[in-house]
Enzyme design. Structure first.
Site, short mmCIF file in Angstrom:
data_model
loop_
_atom_site.label_atom_id
_atom_site.label_comp_id
_atom_site.label_asym_id
_atom_site.label_seq_id
_atom_site.Cartn_x
_atom_site.Cartn_y
_atom_site.Cartn_z
N GLU A 281 0.67 -1.29 0.06
CA GLU A 281 -0.16 -0.21 -0.03
C GLU A 281 0.84 1.22 -0.14
O GLU A 281 0.51 2.29 0.70
CB GLU A 281 -1.20 -0.13 1.11
CG GLU A 281 -2.24 -0.79 0.85
CD GLU A 281 -3.52 -0.24 1.69
OE1 GLU A 281 -3.63 0.87 2.16
OE2 GLU A 281 -4.21 -1.19 1.98
N TYR B 2 -7.34 4.19 -8.67
CA TYR B 2 -6.34 3.73 -7.60
C TYR B 2 -5.35 3.00 -7.76
O TYR B 2 -5.36 1.91 -8.52
CB TYR B 2 -7.47 2.84 -6.65
CG TYR B 2 -6.78 2.45 -5.26
CD1 TYR B 2 -6.81 3.23 -4.14
CD2 TYR B 2 -6.18 1.26 -5.14
CE1 TYR B 2 -5.90 2.99 -2.89
CE2 TYR B 2 -5.31 1.02 -4.13
CZ TYR B 2 -5.56 1.72 -2.77
OH TYR B 2 -4.70 1.37 -1.74
N GLU C 289 -1.11 1.39 -6.24
CA GLU C 289 -0.37 1.46 -5.34
C GLU C 289 1.15 0.54 -5.59
O GLU C 289 0.73 -0.05 -6.55
CB GLU C 289 -0.95 0.73 -4.01
CG GLU C 289 -1.47 -0.66 -4.13
CD GLU C 289 -2.08 -1.05 -2.85
OE1 GLU C 289 -1.83 -2.11 -2.48
OE2 GLU C 289 -3.00 -0.37 -2.25
N HIS D 228 -0.82 -8.31 -2.49
CA HIS D 228 -1.92 -7.68 -1.65
C HIS D 228 -3.32 -7.86 -2.52
O HIS D 228 -3.39 -7.29 -3.50
CB HIS D 228 -1.61 -6.12 -1.29
CG HIS D 228 -2.80 -5.58 -0.90
ND1 HIS D 228 -2.82 -4.06 -0.87
CD2 HIS D 228 -3.64 -5.88 -0.03
CE1 HIS D 228 -3.87 -3.67 -0.10
NE2 HIS D 228 -4.28 -4.77 0.28
N ASP E 256 -0.69 -9.10 2.67
CA ASP E 256 -2.01 -9.25 3.23
C ASP E 256 -2.87 -9.80 2.19
O ASP E 256 -3.26 -9.12 0.93
CB ASP E 256 -2.49 -7.44 3.25
CG ASP E 256 -3.80 -7.46 3.55
OD1 ASP E 256 -4.26 -8.14 4.01
OD2 ASP E 256 -4.34 -5.97 3.46
N ASP F 295 -2.89 -11.37 7.07
CA ASP F 295 -1.77 -11.29 6.58
C ASP F 295 -1.01 -12.66 6.96
O ASP F 295 -1.29 -12.99 7.82
CB ASP F 295 -0.97 -10.00 7.24
CG ASP F 295 -1.63 -8.74 7.21
OD1 ASP F 295 -1.03 -8.19 6.33
OD2 ASP F 295 -2.50 -8.40 8.00
N HIS G 147 -2.81 -2.77 10.27
CA HIS G 147 -2.19 -3.93 10.21
C HIS G 147 -0.93 -4.35 11.13
O HIS G 147 -0.11 -3.12 11.17
CB HIS G 147 -1.87 -4.51 8.74
CG HIS G 147 -3.16 -4.80 7.86
ND1 HIS G 147 -3.23 -5.80 7.53
CD2 HIS G 147 -3.95 -3.81 7.41
CE1 HIS G 147 -4.45 -5.80 6.49
NE2 HIS G 147 -4.75 -4.54 6.53
#
Length: 295
Positions: A59, A97, A99, A157, A191, A236, A276
């Site tokens: 992220e 979006y 990351e 992720h 994650d 995770d 997390h």
């Protein structure tokens, strides 16, 4: 003589713990300029990161490409006994979006052999729908001091809504890695949203990573990798594949790292860092390395 032998054994065990290679995966929850400008958050991150020989950060929201560079620079100042480098993925995600995945590692301990950004199906000329919202970022390391000298980390992720489908597709990724690099020494980490409302008993039965005994889940379903006290979810995970890789894990070392308790933070203070906890595991040092250092 018995006392001397016991002391030698204790010293060897202590050296083994110190010499093991520590790996982690940490979703730093929307790691962008806001967190980078928060001095208290960055101080905690430096403490966390200095625990590990290599850590997968997830992220990362940094369109300018400056935040990780600054973090690693500060990390080298904070931990002068080691030298840190990093590799980062392209910006991934559907629509607006985006990351990144980033591996931060000690370059005085590990050497990067190869990198592989798992391809989008569209880029491969495939008309099928992409399974992954953020394609896995894969790195192959050489580690001269551990039992397992050559291993692959697959960072992932998942999207919560399609978590089970993406986890299942990692089976195909591992098969592809074997075909590409001819190695079974694989660790999947990140994650995976592999808990609570994102997974079902019926859904798990269809996941090849769960049904195939060659995959060993080091972070169990009963673990809590979340910071909030009101949640208890094993989102995770760390999963290993290959007999050599499994034998190279330090027994009992796989766990979430509760930085809230370790650094005496309130829940609100910890949540400023992430919602997390990192998950971590150790690789065993080689016997030759232990003996050389003991002598």
């Amino acid at each position: 003589m018995r006392t001397a032998g016991l002391l030698f054994f204790v010293a060897l065990c202590a050296l083994s713990v110190a010499a093991s290679l520590k790996i982690c995966a940490f979703n730093v929850q929307s790691f962008g300029e806001s967190k980078a400008n928060n001095r208290r958050v960055m101080e905690i991150l430096l403490k966390v990161m200095s625990r590990y020989d290599v850590c997968l950060i997830q992220e990362v929201r940094d369109s300018k490409g400056e935040i990780i560079k600054a973090l690693v620079k500060d990390l080298n100042r904070f931990d002068k006994s080691n030298s840190y480098s990093y590799v980062e993925s392209e910006r991934l995600g559907r629509k607006s979006y985006k990351e990144q995945y980033v591996y931060i590692y000690r370059n005085n301990v590990l050497k990067v052999k190869e990198l592989y950004q798992y391809p989008k199906l569209a880029e491969e000329g495939n008309n099928e729908t992409d399974v992954f919202s953020r394609e896995p970022f894969i790195i192959r390391f050489h580690s001269p001091t551990t039992l397992v000298k050559d291993f692959v980390l697959i960072g992932q992720h998942t999207c919560p809504k399609t978590a089970l489908k993406e986890i299942d597709e990692l089976y195909t990724v591992v098969k592809g890695i074997y075909k590409k690099w001819k190695t079974d020494n694989v660790m999947i980490l990140g994650d995976l949203n592999a808990g609570c409302s994102y997974v079902t008993i019926k859904g798990w039965k269809a996941v090849r990573l769960r049904s195939d005994p060659r995959f060993h889940w080091l972070i169990g379903d009963e673990e809590d990798t979340t910071v909030r006290e009101k949640t208890h979810c094993a989102y995770d995970r760390i999963i290993v594949h290959g007999q050599e890789m499994r034998s190279g894990i330090v027994h009992g070392s796989a766990q979430p790292f509760n930085f809230k308790e370790k650094y005496h933070l309130t829940e609100a203070e910890a949540l400023e860092v992430s919602d997390h906890f990192p998950v971590e595991v150790d690789l065993k040092p080689s016997h030759r390395y232990l003996l050389r250092n003991e002598l």
